[in-house]
Design a protein around this motif. Structure first.
Motif, PDB file in Angstrom:
ATOM      1  N   VAL A 166     -10.981 -47.213  -4.450  1.00  0.00           N
ATOM      2  CA  VAL A 166     -12.183 -47.806  -5.055  1.00  0.00           C
ATOM      3  C   VAL A 166     -13.400 -46.932  -4.773  1.00  0.00           C
ATOM      4  O   VAL A 166     -14.224 -46.687  -5.665  1.00  0.00           O
ATOM      5  CB  VAL A 166     -12.399 -49.252  -4.549  1.00  0.00           C
ATOM      6  N   MET A 167     -13.529 -46.446  -3.548  1.00  0.00           N
ATOM      7  CA  MET A 167     -14.678 -45.603  -3.195  1.00  0.00           C
ATOM      8  C   MET A 167     -14.663 -44.309  -3.999  1.00  0.00           C
ATOM      9  O   MET A 167     -15.712 -43.865  -4.485  1.00  0.00           O
ATOM     10  CB  MET A 167     -14.708 -45.335  -1.696  1.00  0.00           C
ATOM     11  N   LYS A 168     -13.495 -43.697  -4.168  1.00  0.00           N
ATOM     12  CA  LYS A 168     -13.418 -42.475  -4.960  1.00  0.00           C
ATOM     13  C   LYS A 168     -13.811 -42.742  -6.409  1.00  0.00           C
ATOM     14  O   LYS A 168     -14.534 -41.948  -7.024  1.00  0.00           O
ATOM     15  CB  LYS A 168     -12.014 -41.876  -4.892  1.00  0.00           C
ATOM     16  N   LYS A 169     -13.368 -43.857  -6.955  1.00  0.00           N
ATOM     17  CA  LYS A 169     -13.723 -44.224  -8.331  1.00  0.00           C
ATOM     18  C   LYS A 169     -15.236 -44.441  -8.449  1.00  0.00           C
ATOM     19  O   LYS A 169     -15.871 -44.004  -9.401  1.00  0.00           O
ATOM     20  CB  LYS A 169     -12.957 -45.479  -8.740  1.00  0.00           C
ATOM     21  N   ARG A 170     -15.811 -45.093  -7.452  1.00  0.00           N
ATOM     22  CA  ARG A 170     -17.256 -45.352  -7.471  1.00  0.00           C
ATOM     23  C   ARG A 170     -18.060 -44.058  -7.337  1.00  0.00           C
ATOM     24  O   ARG A 170     -19.078 -43.887  -7.987  1.00  0.00           O
ATOM     25  CB  ARG A 170     -17.637 -46.340  -6.389  1.00  0.00           C
ATOM     26  N   VAL A 171     -17.601 -43.147  -6.477  1.00  0.00           N
ATOM     27  CA  VAL A 171     -18.300 -41.864  -6.335  1.00  0.00           C
ATOM     28  C   VAL A 171     -18.215 -41.085  -7.649  1.00  0.00           C
ATOM     29  O   VAL A 171     -19.195 -40.494  -8.091  1.00  0.00           O
ATOM     30  CB  VAL A 171     -17.732 -41.048  -5.153  1.00  0.00           C
ATOM     31  N   SER A 172     -17.061 -41.101  -8.290  1.00  0.00           N
ATOM     32  CA  SER A 172     -16.899 -40.413  -9.569  1.00  0.00           C
ATOM     33  C   SER A 172     -17.865 -40.967 -10.611  1.00  0.00           C
ATOM     34  O   SER A 172     -18.534 -40.206 -11.317  1.00  0.00           O
ATOM     35  CB  SER A 172     -15.455 -40.540 -10.049  1.00  0.00           C
ATOM     36  N   LEU A 173     -17.983 -42.294 -10.692  1.00  0.00           N
ATOM     37  CA  LEU A 173     -18.912 -42.900 -11.649  1.00  0.00           C
ATOM     38  C   LEU A 173     -20.358 -42.584 -11.269  1.00  0.00           C
ATOM     39  O   LEU A 173     -21.196 -42.346 -12.138  1.00  0.00           O
ATOM     40  CB  LEU A 173     -18.696 -44.410 -11.753  1.00  0.00           C
ATOM     41  N   MET A 174     -20.661 -42.543  -9.962  1.00  0.00           N
ATOM     42  CA  MET A 174     -22.018 -42.182  -9.539  1.00  0.00           C
ATOM     43  C   MET A 174     -22.370 -40.773 -10.014  1.00  0.00           C
ATOM     44  O   MET A 174     -23.467 -40.526 -10.498  1.00  0.00           O
ATOM     45  CB  MET A 174     -22.172 -42.252  -8.021  1.00  0.00           C
ATOM     46  N   LEU A 175     -21.418 -39.847  -9.913  1.00  0.00           N
ATOM     47  CA  LEU A 175     -21.688 -38.475 -10.329  1.00  0.00           C
ATOM     48  C   LEU A 175     -21.803 -38.377 -11.850  1.00  0.00           C
ATOM     49  O   LEU A 175     -22.619 -37.613 -12.368  1.00  0.00           O
ATOM     50  CB  LEU A 175     -20.638 -37.527  -9.765  1.00  0.00           C
ATOM     51  N   ASP A 176     -21.025 -39.173 -12.575  1.00  0.00           N
ATOM     52  CA  ASP A 176     -21.203 -39.254 -14.033  1.00  0.00           C
ATOM     53  C   ASP A 176     -22.594 -39.764 -14.366  1.00  0.00           C
ATOM     54  O   ASP A 176     -23.269 -39.259 -15.270  1.00  0.00           O
ATOM     55  CB  ASP A 176     -20.165 -40.182 -14.671  1.00  0.00           C
TER      56      ASP A 176
END
Length: 167
Positions: A127-137
């Motif tokens: 979940v954290m990796k998915k959230r970081v990816s969306l933050m960078l998007d």
């Protein structure tokens, strides 16, 4: 629990650094942050402190502990929602021509003993990796348009339209 993600964004390292270096301004591009008031007198540099208030009404306090000017910011995490106890994080920027590789490293301390460790690795880390990816998007979208991607992945023309409130 340790999690790390690197993602290339189509923005210069200077622009990405300016966004991350505006310590009270993360609400402008972080999808889950609705407000990020400063808890320190300084908005940048070692000792700068903010409270990130999330869409789910929880919050976390982040304090800059070290700066590698233009390349990395190290921070400590405290007053975190359960099962987190705190931790550290590093955001690293590596220029790649007109783009930038952004690496986010997180070392999170979890409570709940062995159950917390299992929960962290099986549930929280993905979940954290998915959230970081969306933050960078969202950061990339913000640097190009001034907008923000919300926590559901919807692009908005401005951070306020995405539900964020200036601190």
């Amino acid at each position: 629990m340790r999690a790390e993600l690197t993602k290339r964004i189509n923005a210069s390292a200077e622009d990405a650094w300016a966004a991350f270096n505006d310590w009270g301004g993360i609400w402008r591009f972080q999808p889950w942050v609705v407000r990020s008031p400063l808890l320190s007198h300084n908005n940048e540099g070692v000792g700068a402190k903010r409270r990130c208030e999330f869409v789910d009404k929880t919050s976390i306090v982040e304090t800059i502990t070290k700066i590698e000017n233009g390349r990395a910011v190290h921070l400590s995490l405290s007053e975190a929602p359960k099962p987190m106890k705190g931790g550290t994080s590093v955001i690293r920027l590596s220029p790649r021509g007109n783009a930038t590789d952004v690496t986010v490293e997180m070392d999170i301390q979890l409570g709940m003993g062995p159950l917390g460790a299992i929960m962290g690795n099986l549930m929280m880390k993905p979940v954290m990796k998915k959230r970081v990816s969306l933050m960078l998007d969202s950061l990339e979208h913000h640097l190009k348009t001034g907008g923000k991607i919300d926590s559901k992945g919807v692009k908005h023309a401005s951070p306020v339209a995405a539900g964020a409130v200036p601190a």
